[in-house]
Design an enzyme around this catalytic site. Structure first.
Site, PDB file in Angstrom:
ATOM      1  N   HIS A 253       0.816  -1.231   0.000  1.00 27.15           N
ATOM      2  CA  HIS A 253       0.000   0.000   0.000  1.00 27.15           C
ATOM      3  C   HIS A 253       0.847   1.278   0.000  1.00 27.15           C
ATOM      4  CE1 HIS A 253      -3.160  -2.835   1.053  1.00 27.15           C
ATOM      5  NE2 HIS A 253      -2.504  -3.184   2.142  1.00 27.15           N
TER       6      HIS A 253
ATOM      7  N   SER B  15       1.678  -0.341  -5.399  1.00 29.38           N
ATOM      8  CA  SER B  15       0.771  -0.577  -4.287  1.00 29.38           C
ATOM      9  C   SER B  15       0.278  -2.025  -4.382  1.00 29.38           C
ATOM     10  CB  SER B  15      -0.400   0.393  -4.351  1.00 29.38           C
ATOM     11  OG  SER B  15      -0.962   0.546  -3.075  1.00 29.38           O
TER      12      SER B  15
ATOM     13  N   SER C 269      -5.702   1.599  -2.388  1.00 27.69           N
ATOM     14  CA  SER C 269      -5.028   1.973  -1.138  1.00 27.69           C
ATOM     15  C   SER C 269      -3.989   3.081  -1.268  1.00 27.69           C
ATOM     16  CB  SER C 269      -4.364   0.732  -0.528  1.00 27.69           C
ATOM     17  OG  SER C 269      -3.327   0.267  -1.363  1.00 27.69           O
TER      18      SER C 269
ATOM     19  N   ASP D 299       3.270  -7.562   0.220  1.00 21.11           N
ATOM     20  CA  ASP D 299       2.138  -7.474   1.143  1.00 21.11           C
ATOM     21  C   ASP D 299       0.953  -8.161   0.465  1.00 21.11           C
ATOM     22  OD1 ASP D 299      -0.043  -6.854   2.730  1.00 21.11           O
ATOM     23  OD2 ASP D 299       0.471  -4.735   2.953  1.00 21.11           O
TER      24      ASP D 299
ATOM     25  N   GLU E  79       4.456  -9.213   4.406  1.00 25.12           N
ATOM     26  CA  GLU E  79       3.816  -8.387   5.417  1.00 25.12           C
ATOM     27  C   GLU E  79       2.592  -9.025   6.096  1.00 25.12           C
ATOM     28  OE1 GLU E  79       4.673  -5.350   6.430  1.00 25.12           O
ATOM     29  OE2 GLU E  79       2.846  -4.462   7.258  1.00 25.12           O
TER      30      GLU E  79
ATOM     31  N   ASN F 126       4.694 -11.079   9.123  1.00 23.43           N
ATOM     32  CA  ASN F 126       3.407 -10.987   9.813  1.00 23.43           C
ATOM     33  C   ASN F 126       3.461 -11.595  11.205  1.00 23.43           C
ATOM     34  OD1 ASN F 126       0.389 -10.493   9.763  1.00 23.43           O
ATOM     35  ND2 ASN F 126       0.460 -12.691  10.193  1.00 23.43           N
TER      36      ASN F 126
ATOM     37  N   LYS G 208       4.475  -7.324  14.894  1.00 21.95           N
ATOM     38  CA  LYS G 208       3.644  -7.043  13.719  1.00 21.95           C
ATOM     39  C   LYS G 208       2.209  -7.472  14.015  1.00 21.95           C
ATOM     40  CE  LYS G 208       1.730  -6.941   9.588  1.00 21.95           C
ATOM     41  NZ  LYS G 208       0.361  -7.368   9.364  1.00 21.95           N
TER      42      LYS G 208
ATOM     43  N   ASP H 227      -0.070  -4.336  14.677  1.00 23.08           N
ATOM     44  CA  ASP H 227      -0.662  -3.798  13.443  1.00 23.08           C
ATOM     45  C   ASP H 227      -2.054  -4.401  13.216  1.00 23.08           C
ATOM     46  OD1 ASP H 227      -1.326  -4.303  10.615  1.00 23.08           O
ATOM     47  OD2 ASP H 227       0.642  -3.582  10.049  1.00 23.08           O
ATOM     48  N   ASN H 228      -2.129  -5.739  13.168  1.00 23.94           N
ATOM     49  CA  ASN H 228      -3.404  -6.389  12.863  1.00 23.94           C
ATOM     50  C   ASN H 228      -4.457  -6.024  13.906  1.00 23.94           C
ATOM     51  OD1 ASN H 228      -1.273  -7.589  11.477  1.00 23.94           O
ATOM     52  ND2 ASN H 228      -2.280  -9.572  11.322  1.00 23.94           N
TER      53      ASN H 228
ATOM     54  N   CYS I   7      -6.044  -2.061  13.294  1.00 25.37           N
ATOM     55  CA  CYS I   7      -7.443  -2.156  12.860  1.00 25.37           C
ATOM     56  C   CYS I   7      -8.387  -1.512  13.875  1.00 25.37           C
ATOM     57  CB  CYS I   7      -7.834  -3.610  12.606  1.00 25.37           C
ATOM     58  SG  CYS I   7      -7.009  -4.293  11.147  1.00 25.37           S
TER      59      CYS I   7
ATOM     60  N   HIS J  78      -7.545  -9.233   3.558  1.00 26.70           N
ATOM     61  CA  HIS J  78      -6.677  -8.755   2.475  1.00 26.70           C
ATOM     62  C   HIS J  78      -7.329  -8.752   1.101  1.00 26.70           C
ATOM     63  CE1 HIS J  78      -2.819  -7.483   0.909  1.00 26.70           C
ATOM     64  NE2 HIS J  78      -3.051  -8.268  -0.117  1.00 26.70           N
TER      65      HIS J  78
ATOM     66  N   HIS K 246      -3.635   2.131   8.632  1.00 24.11           N
ATOM     67  CA  HIS K 246      -3.176   2.262  10.018  1.00 24.11           C
ATOM     68  C   HIS K 246      -2.323   3.508  10.191  1.00 24.11           C
ATOM     69  CE1 HIS K 246      -4.730  -1.656  10.263  1.00 24.11           C
ATOM     70  NE2 HIS K 246      -3.642  -2.364  10.424  1.00 24.11           N
TER      71      HIS K 246
ATOM     72  N   SER L  90       5.636  -2.534  12.365  1.00 23.38           N
ATOM     73  CA  SER L  90       5.595  -3.471  11.234  1.00 23.38           C
ATOM     74  C   SER L  90       6.749  -3.221  10.272  1.00 23.38           C
ATOM     75  CB  SER L  90       4.300  -3.282  10.447  1.00 23.38           C
ATOM     76  OG  SER L  90       3.205  -3.284  11.307  1.00 23.38           O
TER      77      SER L  90
ATOM     78  N   GLN M 139       9.939  -5.251   8.892  1.00 29.68           N
ATOM     79  CA  GLN M 139      10.209  -5.430   7.458  1.00 29.68           C
ATOM     80  C   GLN M 139      11.664  -5.095   7.140  1.00 29.68           C
ATOM     81  OE1 GLN M 139       9.078  -6.575   4.770  1.00 29.68           O
ATOM     82  NE2 GLN M 139       6.847  -6.677   4.890  1.00 29.68           N
TER      83      GLN M 139
HETATM   84  P1  NAI Z   1      -6.154 -14.720  11.685  1.00 31.54           P
HETATM   85  O1  NAI Z   1      -5.876 -16.027  11.063  1.00 31.54           O
HETATM   86  O2  NAI Z   1      -5.535 -14.347  12.984  1.00 31.54           O
HETATM   87  O3  NAI Z   1      -7.742 -14.506  11.870  1.00 31.54           O
HETATM   88  C1  NAI Z   1      -8.711 -14.894  10.954  1.00 31.54           C
HETATM   89  C2  NAI Z   1      -9.845 -15.554  11.755  1.00 31.54           C
HETATM   90  O4  NAI Z   1     -10.949 -15.805  10.905  1.00 31.54           O
HETATM   91  C3  NAI Z   1      -9.421 -16.902  12.347  1.00 31.54           C
HETATM   92  O5  NAI Z   1      -9.586 -16.892  13.752  1.00 31.54           O
HETATM   93  C4  NAI Z   1     -10.341 -17.911  11.659  1.00 31.54           C
HETATM   94  O6  NAI Z   1     -10.688 -18.978  12.504  1.00 31.54           O
HETATM   95  C5  NAI Z   1     -11.520 -17.032  11.302  1.00 31.54           C
HETATM   96  N1  NAI Z   1     -12.336 -17.582  10.201  1.00 31.54           N
HETATM   97  C6  NAI Z   1     -11.944 -18.262   9.082  1.00 31.54           C
HETATM   98  N2  NAI Z   1     -13.002 -18.617   8.331  1.00 31.54           N
HETATM   99  C7  NAI Z   1     -14.092 -18.139   8.965  1.00 31.54           C
HETATM  100  C8  NAI Z   1     -15.479 -18.180   8.678  1.00 31.54           C
HETATM  101  N3  NAI Z   1     -15.954 -18.825   7.610  1.00 31.54           N
HETATM  102  N4  NAI Z   1     -16.335 -17.561   9.544  1.00 31.54           N
HETATM  103  C9  NAI Z   1     -15.877 -16.940  10.657  1.00 31.54           C
HETATM  104  N5  NAI Z   1     -14.559 -16.879  10.982  1.00 31.54           N
HETATM  105  C10 NAI Z   1     -13.682 -17.467  10.147  1.00 31.54           C
HETATM  106  O7  NAI Z   1      -5.778 -13.638  10.568  1.00 31.54           O
HETATM  107  P2  NAI Z   1      -5.590 -12.056  10.806  1.00 31.54           P
HETATM  108  O8  NAI Z   1      -4.172 -11.777  11.075  1.00 31.54           O
HETATM  109  O9  NAI Z   1      -6.626 -11.596  11.727  1.00 31.54           O
HETATM  110  O10 NAI Z   1      -5.860 -11.519   9.315  1.00 31.54           O
HETATM  111  C11 NAI Z   1      -7.139 -11.605   8.713  1.00 31.54           C
HETATM  112  C12 NAI Z   1      -7.088 -10.960   7.321  1.00 31.54           C
HETATM  113  O11 NAI Z   1      -6.821  -9.561   7.454  1.00 31.54           O
HETATM  114  C13 NAI Z   1      -5.989 -11.493   6.428  1.00 31.54           C
HETATM  115  O12 NAI Z   1      -6.456 -11.489   5.090  1.00 31.54           O
HETATM  116  C14 NAI Z   1      -4.888 -10.471   6.567  1.00 31.54           C
HETATM  117  O13 NAI Z   1      -3.992 -10.491   5.489  1.00 31.54           O
HETATM  118  C15 NAI Z   1      -5.689  -9.197   6.662  1.00 31.54           C
HETATM  119  N6  NAI Z   1      -5.067  -8.043   7.317  1.00 31.54           N
HETATM  120  C16 NAI Z   1      -5.591  -6.818   6.985  1.00 31.54           C
HETATM  121  C17 NAI Z   1      -5.117  -5.670   7.565  1.00 31.54           C
HETATM  122  C18 NAI Z   1      -5.682  -4.359   7.174  1.00 31.54           C
HETATM  123  O14 NAI Z   1      -5.125  -3.326   7.525  1.00 31.54           O
HETATM  124  N7  NAI Z   1      -6.772  -4.297   6.447  1.00 31.54           N
HETATM  125  C19 NAI Z   1      -4.046  -5.710   8.570  1.00 31.54           C
HETATM  126  C20 NAI Z   1      -3.591  -7.043   8.882  1.00 31.54           C
HETATM  127  C21 NAI Z   1      -4.099  -8.159   8.277  1.00 31.54           C
END
Ligand code: NAI
Length: 482
Positions: free
Chosen positions: A55, A78, A83, A143, A205, A230, A235, A239-240, A244, A350, A403, A411, A415
């Protein structure tokens, strides 16, 4: 002089605004600034050609200039079509010493609101190094794994000598990738193989990109070593979660300005991102309901005081729906058809397959209308509307600015240290996926304490011996979960 035009951004005249925000951000990114000082003399990234796909925000600008301060050359795109912050991209293209008429910055290919064709063109530009022996980078900073994916798919198809027919594409995006690879195979049948040959590694990332890396490792297709940034504690547990917690409501507010207090909000997924999102909405006074598939995370959500149930149970009555799973098909078109009038639907995971946007568009008689960029209403034949944010792509970066700096300093310090590890110690990292050594993780946390006025207690030698650690750390075993 030729290289001056080696970038594509929306509007160079935004560079001054971008530079002002970068300067403010630097103060809020003590980790990155300390790393600049720490490594100013050693120049550990001298000789590194880093392709970044992440991003293109103000915070990323501080990361890019940190990599450059450590000796790297950088090309950037990006990792999401919505983003980019155009003023940050302009400031990076112009550079601290240039002007819009005389840009002297870094080749950056990014603007807010790219088409999918443009997005993959930008990724290809960031991976294409005019003056390099292989035509490519020797390091990737990724990322979500799109730059890594393009290289791996390119190499795989070159080995076969053919790219699958475009008609076999599984999605619009896949079609664009196949078209791109058909073109490059025609131009240079060994483009990606050559390009990959000098890549020392990738630092990834996010959760979703890390999943892709472990999958390639399992299948034996991974071409070079990778550091899973990650899962550095500094991180994903910051960050997550805290990132968020800040940027989810920021995105909802900027998109809709709807009062969150008193509303019912559903958070799908209670991993690191889901935990931050649930807290963020509760902080605004929403009644938060969580959905989970993992009994551990479901129990955690219950212990944290959230109702945990299925989407089916609450889809009729909730006001706000947020997906955080990194999984696909979480909210289907049929679910959206059951929602209340003016329910808000957004994703912070993501990729854009958590909400079934394709299915929504196929509902007979449905009408999509743009309220403003990245905010759309979808009106069903019976007159009911729902509001969809960022067309189902990550809303905190599409509707807001992602963020804030302080959390990204953690984060991006991870990196930067991961880039230094892979670039300077290739012998210690044979092809595989690694996490950052714990002493570096602790180092990154340490770099952020002063700014918050944190006074750390000093471990005494007898105490250190008693709990079996070194006075200087690491303080926890690798399996400790924080
Ligand atoms: P995580 O693996 O810690 O959490 C995901 C959760 O979703 C897990 O607990 C899993 O059991 C649950 N899950 C999976 N399928 C499901 C379903 N059908 N119904 C309900 N729950 C379900 O992953 P994390 O780190 O929380 O990341 C989640 C996503 O967010 C990833 O795609 C990651 O790349 C993205 N992300 C986005 C950020 C942003 O700024 N927008 C920042 C960091 C990560």
């Amino acid at each position: 002089v030729e290289n001056r035009q080696d970038f594509k951004v929306a509007d160079l005249s935004l560079a001054e605004f971008g530079r002002k925000e970068i300067t403010l951000a630097e103060h809020e990114m003590p980790g990155l600034m300390a790393i600049r000082k720490e490594y100013a003399e050693a120049q550990p990234l001298a000789g590194a050609r880093v392709t970044g796909s992440l991003h293109m925000t103000v915070q990323t600008a501080v990361l890019i200039e940190t990599l450059v301060a450590l000796g790297a050359q950088v090309r950037w795109a990006s990792c999401n079509i919505f983003s980019t912050q155009d003023h940050a991209a302009a400031a990076i293209a112009v550079g601290p010493d240039g002007t819009p008429d005389d840009p002297r910055g870094i080749p950056v290919f990014a603007w807010k609101g790219e088409t999918l064709q443009e997005y993959w063109w930008c990724t290809e530009q960031a991976l294409t190094w005019p003056d390099s022996p292989t035509g490519g980078p020797n390091m990737i900073l990724d990322d979500g794994g799109d730059a890594t994916l393009l290289v791996h798919q390119g190499v795989a198809y070159e080995k076969d000598g053919k790219v699958p027919p475009v008609e076999t594409a599984e999605s619009d995006e896949h079609r664009v990738i196949l078209q791109l690879l058909h073109r490059t195979l025609g131009e240079n049948p060994r483009k990606w193989t050559q390009l990959a040959s000098e890549i020392r590694g990738v630092t990834e990332e996010t959760t979703t990109g890390v999943h892709r890396l472990y999958e390639m490792q399992r299948e034996g297709t991974l071409l070079f070593p990778a550091i899973n940034v990650n899962d550095a504690v500094t991180k994903s547990k910051f960050d997550n979660k805290y990132g968020c917690r800040h940027s989810l409501v920021d995105g909802i507010n900027r998109a809709t300005d709807v009062l969150i207090g008193g509303k019912t909000a559903v958070v799908c997924g209670y991993g690191d991102v889901g935990k931050g999102c649930a807290e963020s909405l509760r902080g605004q006074g929403a009644r938060v309901i969580v959905t989970e598939i993992d009994p551990i995370c479901a129990l955690q959500a219950a212990m944290d005081g959230y109702q945990v149930t299925t989407l089916d149970e609450v889809v009729y009555k909730a006001d706000i729906f947020i997906t955080t799973t990194g999984n696909k098909d979480i909210i289907l078109a049929a679910d959206m058809a059951k929602m209340k009038h003016q329910a808000i639907v957004g994703n912070i995971g993501h990729f854009d397959n958590e909400i079934d946007m394709a299915g929504l568009a196929k509902i007979p008689g449905i009408v999509k209308d743009e309220v403003k960029p990245q905010v759309h209403t979808w009106t069903f034949p019976d007159g009911k509307k729902i509001i969809v944010l960022s067309e189902g792509r990550l809303l905190n970066l599409g509707n807001a600015t992602g963020h804030p700096s302080f959390v990204m300093s953690n984060s991006f310090a991870d990196q930067t240290l991961a880039q230094i590890e892979l670039f300077t110690k290739p012998d210690e990292y044979p092809t595989g996926v690694y996490t950052l050594p714990k002493h570096l993780d602790e180092h990154v946390a340490r770099l952020h304490l002063d700014a918050l006025g944190v006074k750390l207690t000093q471990l005494r030698p007898e105490q250190a011996a008693y709990i079996g650690v070194d006075v200087a750390g690491p303080y926890k075993a690798d399996h400790y979960r924080y």
